[in-house]
Design a protein around this motif. Structure first.
Motif: not given
Length: 99
Positions: A2-12, A45-49
């Protein structure tokens, strides 16, 4: 996997959360790859992956609709309380419910 991303303002600021979530996935024998992205990078990212889930931290809850439009994955808003307390266990439970 499974592929999951956590998104925040700057990614840090999500790096600690992502580390904890990946540790929980490993401890629970879940095949989940979790990484963090900044808001704009995440949208591209979510548009491509293909992703199975997008976790939005509180600062960017207002971007929920934008993410829903460009991904087939589940879009989940992380609660303010869970994020502020870095409650990875609660967030991991929510993630497991949607993927």
């Amino acid at each position: 996997m499974k592929n999951v991303i956590v998104v925040c303002e700057a990614g840090i600021t999500t790096s600690l959360l992502v580390t904890k979530l990946n540790e929980l996935a490993e401890e629970n024998d879940k095949e989940i790859h979790i990484n963090s992205k900044s808001t704009e990078v995440g949208l591209e990212y979510v548009k491509e992956v293909p992703v199975d889930a997008v976790l939005l931290v509180p600062q960017i809850h207002h971007k929920e609709e934008e993410y829903r439009k460009v991904t087939n994955g589940k879009v989940v808003k992380v609660s303010v309380s869970d994020f502020n307390n870095m409650n990875a266990y609660s967030i991991f439970e929510q993630l497991n419910e949607v993927i």
